[in-house]
Design an enzyme around this catalytic site. Structure first.
Site, PDB file in Angstrom:
ATOM      1  N   ASN A 111      69.743  84.350  79.158  1.00  0.00           N
ATOM      2  CA  ASN A 111      68.880  83.622  78.223  1.00  0.00           C
ATOM      3  C   ASN A 111      68.959  84.305  76.866  1.00  0.00           C
ATOM      4  O   ASN A 111      69.694  85.281  76.688  1.00  0.00           O
ATOM      5  CB  ASN A 111      67.441  83.559  78.746  1.00  0.00           C
ATOM      6  CG  ASN A 111      66.889  84.942  79.029  1.00  0.00           C
ATOM      7  OD1 ASN A 111      66.723  85.759  78.125  1.00  0.00           O
ATOM      8  ND2 ASN A 111      66.619  85.230  80.302  1.00  0.00           N
TER       9      ASN A 111
ATOM     10  N   ASP B 218      65.341  83.047  86.474  1.00  0.00           N
ATOM     11  CA  ASP B 218      64.651  82.448  87.623  1.00  0.00           C
ATOM     12  C   ASP B 218      65.608  82.121  88.753  1.00  0.00           C
ATOM     13  O   ASP B 218      65.198  82.040  89.918  1.00  0.00           O
ATOM     14  CB  ASP B 218      63.924  81.167  87.191  1.00  0.00           C
ATOM     15  CG  ASP B 218      62.802  81.456  86.214  1.00  0.00           C
ATOM     16  OD1 ASP B 218      62.118  82.479  86.387  1.00  0.00           O
ATOM     17  OD2 ASP B 218      62.615  80.671  85.261  1.00  0.00           O
TER      18      ASP B 218
ATOM     19  N   LYS C 263      88.318  85.539  88.123  1.00  0.00           N
ATOM     20  CA  LYS C 263      87.934  84.574  87.097  1.00  0.00           C
ATOM     21  C   LYS C 263      88.223  83.159  87.569  1.00  0.00           C
ATOM     22  O   LYS C 263      89.325  82.849  88.034  1.00  0.00           O
ATOM     23  CB  LYS C 263      88.690  84.850  85.800  1.00  0.00           C
ATOM     24  CG  LYS C 263      88.370  83.859  84.693  1.00  0.00           C
ATOM     25  CD  LYS C 263      89.204  84.123  83.449  1.00  0.00           C
ATOM     26  CE  LYS C 263      88.951  83.035  82.400  1.00  0.00           C
ATOM     27  NZ  LYS C 263      89.776  83.247  81.195  1.00  0.00           N
TER      28      LYS C 263
ATOM     29  N   PHE D 280      53.877  87.983  79.992  1.00  0.00           N
ATOM     30  CA  PHE D 280      54.275  87.160  78.855  1.00  0.00           C
ATOM     31  C   PHE D 280      54.663  85.777  79.356  1.00  0.00           C
ATOM     32  O   PHE D 280      55.159  85.623  80.481  1.00  0.00           O
ATOM     33  CB  PHE D 280      55.463  87.784  78.118  1.00  0.00           C
ATOM     34  CG  PHE D 280      55.078  88.881  77.161  1.00  0.00           C
ATOM     35  CD1 PHE D 280      55.204  88.704  75.792  1.00  0.00           C
ATOM     36  CD2 PHE D 280      54.589  90.094  77.633  1.00  0.00           C
ATOM     37  CE1 PHE D 280      54.856  89.710  74.909  1.00  0.00           C
ATOM     38  CE2 PHE D 280      54.235  91.113  76.760  1.00  0.00           C
ATOM     39  CZ  PHE D 280      54.364  90.915  75.389  1.00  0.00           C
TER      40      PHE D 280
ATOM     41  N   LYS E  60      49.823  84.722  88.999  1.00  0.00           N
ATOM     42  CA  LYS E  60      50.538  85.993  89.145  1.00  0.00           C
ATOM     43  C   LYS E  60      49.610  87.205  89.188  1.00  0.00           C
ATOM     44  O   LYS E  60      50.086  88.339  89.266  1.00  0.00           O
ATOM     45  CB  LYS E  60      51.540  86.158  87.988  1.00  0.00           C
ATOM     46  CG  LYS E  60      52.540  85.012  87.833  1.00  0.00           C
ATOM     47  CD  LYS E  60      53.487  84.902  89.008  1.00  0.00           C
ATOM     48  CE  LYS E  60      54.418  83.711  88.889  1.00  0.00           C
ATOM     49  NZ  LYS E  60      55.472  83.867  87.889  1.00  0.00           N
TER      50      LYS E  60
END
Length: 407
Positions: free
Chosen positions: A211, A280, A290, A324, A342
């Site tokens: 990300n 996730d 590859k 966060f 959580k």
């Protein structure tokens, strides 16, 4: 600045005359200024000049032990609230980067636990030399602070970057450093575990899922918490950020590695700040070679990674837990649901679709929630300032919690 203990290290270059002016300005703020000269620096300006300006003995020779009750370089190293090197020559920077302690200044530097601020000064071609740049980058990664040299006419006749920053600007940087420290609440004795950065989930040896997290927010929290006196462990995904001064960093790559490391570190922590953007999902299988582009489309089969935040919530046992939430819609609703789900005590939410609040920037805009609702809202603000406000809020909550427990 009054009473602050500043050790000024002066290495040999024409900019030593600026160092004399800097020491004079520091002493005028009522700081306790101690000076260490290299032998080369003493050939430009005498120790007597710095002694007169600082009103303290000037150290030059490692073996010149004037007080038998202490070892001079250890005493100076322990003395410092800040170690300031101005000017710092290419030679001195190279010695620091490679852990060399062959004179009074470098030996004291190796022994100090104080933050170190460096003001380089050298010829423009020396400053641009790839070896010097590599040494500067290494020290930056290790948490040394730099005051960038100015550009203009150099003493050698060249024009370019390399001349030591002006004494008044260095003084301003030092004052800012102590001002920010003075505004921080104390977290002395607290052990804080911070996670930061992205994770990489391999598809094959050359490709991975990740990300846009840079880790800057988590690193800022770790840095400020350490400045507030906490013992900080930073579990970091892949980033190029320097390790904040006084912070222990543990590098990981994948979500699984971060999960294992956090669970190992958790029992020693009083506070957990989970700012890492952990993947996730990960590929079910990682190709050993590859993968070639042989088809118009490719399907990846993904499986969920372990939920680090949920596991922290289950195991926290009285520890304070800050999470966060990076969202793009229904920010408050999603954040508060995550807080409850959580087992977090506070959650820091931001809309990453807003200008100035997304990944990889120097600023953020956040809203902090607890179980009762909103407790802090910050508009677009430098990430370090966001970190300062979060550390202040953390200190308030920890103090309140300790009062409740005593009552």
């Amino acid at each position: 600045m009054k009473g602050k203990r500043i050790v000024v290290g002066v290495s040999g270059g024409i900019a030593v005359f600026k160092a004399a002016a800097l020491v004079s300005k520091l002493a005028q703020t009522d700081a306790d200024v101690r000076v260490i000269l290299t032998r080369s620096a003493a050939r430009f300006v005498t120790p007597l000049t710095f002694q007169t300006l600082s009103r303290n003995h000037v150290a030059v020779d490692t073996f010149d032990e004037k007080d038998p009750s202490v070892v001079s370089h250890i005493d100076l190293a322990d003395h410092a609230d800040l170690f300031l090197i101005a000017p710092a020559t290419a030679n001195l920077i190279g010695k620091i980067a490679h852990g060399i302690g062959d004179d009074m200044l470098t030996t004291t530097l190796l022994a100090t636990q104080a933050p170190v601020m460096i003001a380089p000064a050298m010829n423009v071609h020396m400053f641009e030399n790839p070896i010097v740049r590599e040494n500067l980058d290494k020290l930056s990664r290790l948490g040394f602070r730099f005051i960038e040299p100015g550009s203009g006419q150099l003493a050698c006749g060249y024009v370019g970057q390399g001349r030591m920053e002006e004494p008044e600007n260095i003084l301003e940087a030092v004052e800012k450093f102590f001002r920010e420290q003075g505004e921080l609440p104390s977290l002395a004795g607290k052990r804080i575990l911070v996670t930061a950065g992205p994770t990489w989930e391999a598809i094959d040896p050359v490709r991975y899922l990740t990300n846009r997290s840079s880790g800057k927010m988590g690193y800022a929290v770790a840095e400020v918490a350490a400045e507030a006196g906490a013992e900080v462990t930073l579990v970091s995904g892949p980033t190029t950020l320097p390790v904040p001064w006084g912070v222990r960093r543990v590098d990981v790559t994948t979500a699984e590695e971060m999960f294992r490391t956090v669970m190992e570190e958790l029992p020693q922590a009083d506070v957990i700040v989970k700012s890492a953007a952990v993947a996730d999902y990960r590929p079910v299988e990682t190709a050993e070679q590859k993968m070639k582009k042989s088809r118009d489309a490719m399907t990846l089969h993904l499986v969920k990674t372990k939920d680090i935040a949920a596991e922290i919530g289950r195991r926290k046992e009285g520890r304070f837990f800050i999470g966060f939430a990076a969202e793009t819609e229904q920010v408050e609703q999603n954040a508060r649901e995550k807080l409850a789900r959580k087992g977090m005590d506070l959650i820091v939410a931001n809309d990453v679709s807003l200008p100035g609040a997304g990944f990889d920037g120097e600023t953020n805009a956040v809203t902090v929630f607890d179980a009762a609702g909103e407790v802090l809202r910050l508009p677009v603000t430098a990430k370090r300032e966001v970190a300062r406000r979060l550390v202040g809020l953390l200190a308030e909550r920890l103090n309140g919690k300790e009062l409740d427990e005593r009552n």
